[in-house]
Design an enzyme around this catalytic site. Sequence first.
Site, PDB file in Angstrom:
ATOM      1  CB  SER A  49      -0.896   0.017   1.242  1.00 14.32           C
ATOM      2  OG  SER A  49      -1.538   1.273   1.335  1.00 14.32           O
TER       3      SER A  49
ATOM      4  CE  LYS B  40     -11.833   0.211  -1.195  1.00 18.29           C
ATOM      5  NZ  LYS B  40     -11.644   0.947  -2.443  1.00 18.29           N
TER       6      LYS B  40
ATOM      7  N   GLY C 278     -16.922  -3.430 -14.526  1.00 20.14           N
ATOM      8  CA  GLY C 278     -16.909  -4.008 -13.186  1.00 20.14           C
ATOM      9  C   GLY C 278     -18.100  -3.566 -12.355  1.00 20.14           C
TER      10      GLY C 278
ATOM     11  CB  ALA D 254     -13.231  -0.828  -7.385  1.00 15.18           C
TER      12      ALA D 254
ATOM     13  CG  MET E 247     -10.800   3.333 -10.934  1.00 16.14           C
ATOM     14  SD  MET E 247     -12.518   2.953 -10.525  1.00 16.14           S
ATOM     15  CE  MET E 247     -12.414   2.620  -8.791  1.00 16.14           C
TER      16      MET E 247
ATOM     17  N   GLY F 253      -4.536   4.671 -11.684  1.00 21.00           N
ATOM     18  CA  GLY F 253      -5.256   5.090 -10.499  1.00 21.00           C
ATOM     19  C   GLY F 253      -4.438   5.838  -9.455  1.00 21.00           C
TER      20      GLY F 253
HETATM   21  P1  ATR Z   1     -13.186  -4.796  -5.958  1.00 26.00           P
HETATM   22  O1  ATR Z   1     -13.462  -4.391  -4.546  1.00 26.00           O
HETATM   23  O2  ATR Z   1     -11.754  -4.571  -6.386  1.00 26.00           O
HETATM   24  O3  ATR Z   1     -14.163  -4.229  -6.934  1.00 26.00           O
HETATM   25  P2  ATR Z   1     -14.559  -7.326  -6.118  1.00 26.00           P
HETATM   26  O4  ATR Z   1     -15.714  -6.819  -5.327  1.00 26.00           O
HETATM   27  O5  ATR Z   1     -14.046  -8.706  -5.893  1.00 26.00           O
HETATM   28  O6  ATR Z   1     -13.301  -6.404  -5.953  1.00 26.00           O
HETATM   29  O7  ATR Z   1     -14.962  -7.174  -7.672  1.00 26.00           O
HETATM   30  C1  ATR Z   1     -14.079  -7.496  -8.712  1.00 26.00           C
HETATM   31  C2  ATR Z   1     -14.669  -6.985 -10.020  1.00 26.00           C
HETATM   32  O8  ATR Z   1     -13.736  -7.225 -11.072  1.00 26.00           O
HETATM   33  C3  ATR Z   1     -15.946  -7.693 -10.439  1.00 26.00           C
HETATM   34  O9  ATR Z   1     -16.746  -6.789 -11.175  1.00 26.00           O
HETATM   35  C4  ATR Z   1     -15.409  -8.816 -11.349  1.00 26.00           C
HETATM   36  O10 ATR Z   1     -16.340  -9.282 -12.284  1.00 26.00           O
HETATM   37  P3  ATR Z   1     -17.413 -10.457 -11.899  1.00 26.00           P
HETATM   38  O11 ATR Z   1     -18.343  -9.843 -10.876  1.00 26.00           O
HETATM   39  O12 ATR Z   1     -18.101 -10.753 -13.169  1.00 26.00           O
HETATM   40  O13 ATR Z   1     -16.579 -11.580 -11.344  1.00 26.00           O
HETATM   41  C5  ATR Z   1     -14.328  -8.046 -12.053  1.00 26.00           C
HETATM   42  N1  ATR Z   1     -13.268  -8.881 -12.644  1.00 26.00           N
HETATM   43  C6  ATR Z   1     -12.250  -9.512 -11.995  1.00 26.00           C
HETATM   44  N2  ATR Z   1     -11.419 -10.124 -12.885  1.00 26.00           N
HETATM   45  C7  ATR Z   1     -11.920  -9.852 -14.119  1.00 26.00           C
HETATM   46  C8  ATR Z   1     -11.518 -10.195 -15.454  1.00 26.00           C
HETATM   47  N3  ATR Z   1     -10.422 -10.923 -15.698  1.00 26.00           N
HETATM   48  N4  ATR Z   1     -12.283  -9.747 -16.476  1.00 26.00           N
HETATM   49  C9  ATR Z   1     -13.396  -8.999 -16.244  1.00 26.00           C
HETATM   50  N5  ATR Z   1     -13.827  -8.640 -15.014  1.00 26.00           N
HETATM   51  C10 ATR Z   1     -13.100  -9.059 -13.967  1.00 26.00           C
END
Ligand code: ATR
Length: 277
Positions: free
Chosen positions: A15, A66, A127, A131, A215, A239
């Site tokens: 971090s 979060k 996403g 985030a 981000m 980000g």
């Molecule tokens: P964060 O707090 O970082 O948003 P999270 O709540 O685990 O972490 O969410 C991860 C996001 O990244 C989700 O929108 C996930 O998509 P899914 O909900 O369909 O799983 C997305 N994500 C992660 N890896 C991905 C990839 N390789 N391609 C597309 N979307 C991805």
Amino acid sequence: MSDRYCVFGNPVGHSKSPAIHAAFAVQCHQDLRYTAILAPLDGFATSVREFVASGGRGANVTVPFKEEAWRLATRRTGRAELAGAVNTLAFDGSGILGDNTDGAGLLRDLTVNLGCHLAGSRVLVLGAGGAARGVVGPLLDSRPAKLVIVNRNVDRARDLAQRFAGTAALHVCSYPELAERSFDLVINATSASLGGELPPLPASVFAAAGTAYDMMYGDGDTPFLAFARRHGAVRLADGIGMLVEQAAEAFRLWRGVRPDTAPVIATLRGASIANDR
Ligand code: ATR
């Protein structure tokens, strides 16, 4: 003794928040100490309580806590309530205040640091996780003509959009449905870059002269920014700016002064260029 603050995460070792808040403290003549705390995946609430008991005044919260932080807060700001996720906690003796400064940080980086004009523009958010939750409300407040949320799991995107039901500019779609569509601003709010992955995006999404914003950040282009660069985006940003801006918003909540972010962003960018060499 200095007032104590921290960031909770897992992982949290890399971090940049301790360095950012240390720089803010020097700049604003504030006597505080800010550390990173690795909370166990099943022990976030306990870690927070221990920190409060040892005199902690406030904390930032990062992946993956979060949404849990939102539940732990005994009071929430309006923007945290809407986001369903909390990245900033303040402990004031009467409970735990939860705020979300991510959206304000992104908006300030986009509009003040990068000069983007969001009103009337076409915005795509990739996403629907923690985030993305923090930034959809503030993005809508800046009145884009259209804001589309795309996610692999489309139901999750629908759940997020539901929080803003009745907003005509807001739409949800799947990745295949993006074929042949283009946007002025494409924001990667997925965690794909963390694993060196690229969301399954068609190259058409980047309008000529468009902006691509990840981000996440790392040394050099993330896979998303490299893809955007190859397919027509002219303005690219990672980000780092958002990270420093959301930190400044948290600092203002805790200490009542808003630090000047520009020198801190410049220092972090300089350090990551030095790491590249
Ligand atoms: P964060 O707090 O970082 O948003 P999270 O709540 O685990 O972490 O969410 C991860 C996001 O990244 C989700 O929108 C996930 O998509 P899914 O909900 O369909 O799983 C997305 N994500 C992660 N890896 C991905 C990839 N390789 N391609 C597309 N979307 C991805």
